[in-house]
Design an enzyme around this catalytic site. Structure first.
Site: not given
Ligand code: NI
Length: 170
Positions: A46, A51, A91-92, A133-134, A137
């Site tokens: 995701g 991000q 998380c990226l 989660h997204e 963000h």
């Molecule tokens: Ni993330």
């Protein structure tokens, strides 16, 4: 196509609250493609527009093992939520760290797809976790906000060190 740069915690731009997409034009559609491309390139399941420093409400997801089931959510909104599930999230934007986070185990959402059509989706388990989660963000929230302050500071310190080593600056 070039991947977009992924911001890393504690970059303050990750705290920006994204605005709703007003019009789905060619530029937005192109962006959704680049967002997916960037997510696949980083081996993520995701990625939120926030991000990559684009502060409109767009999310890319693909939880399939074969990485051929992309899902784009524009202006996603959770309309029903139930149950509880805890899992280790990564998380990226927080590379190398995984911490347990509690989420709703079942959610219903409404969103718009890149064709401009509104749709509804019921999600459970990993997909439900990923969507929550997204969406976090897009609201400027990160999974480290759910862990203890001590742990969050430790992660911040370690990531800062990694980043300064990477660029050769101390
Ligand atoms: Ni993330």
């Amino acid at each position: 196509m070039h991947p977009l740069e992924i911001l890393e915690f504690p970059d303050p731009r990750l705290r920006t609250v994204a605005s709703p997409v007003k019009t789905i034009n060619g530029e937005i559609v192109k962006f959704t493609e680049r967002l997916l491309f960037t997510m696949y390139g980083a081996s993520g399941i995701g990625l939120a527009a926030s991000q990559v420093n684009f502060h409109q409400r767009i999310i890319a997801i693909d939880i399939s093992e074969t990485k051929d089931d992309p899902l784009i959510l524009i202006n996603p909104k959770i309309i029903e939520r139930a149950g509880e599930i805890e899992s280790n999230e990564g998380c990226l934007s927080i590379p190398g760290f995984y911490e347990p986070v509690k989420r709703f185990s079942e959610i219903s959402i409404e969103a718009i797809n890149p064709n401009g059509d509104k749709f509804f989706l019921e999600a459970t388990e990993l997909l439900a976790i990923c969507i929550q989660h997204e969406i976090d963000h897009l609201d400027g929230k990160l999974f480290v906000d759910y862990v203890s302050k001590t742990k969050r500071q430790l992660i911040r310190k370690k990531l800062k060190k990694t980043n300064s080593n990477r660029t050769g600056v101390n």
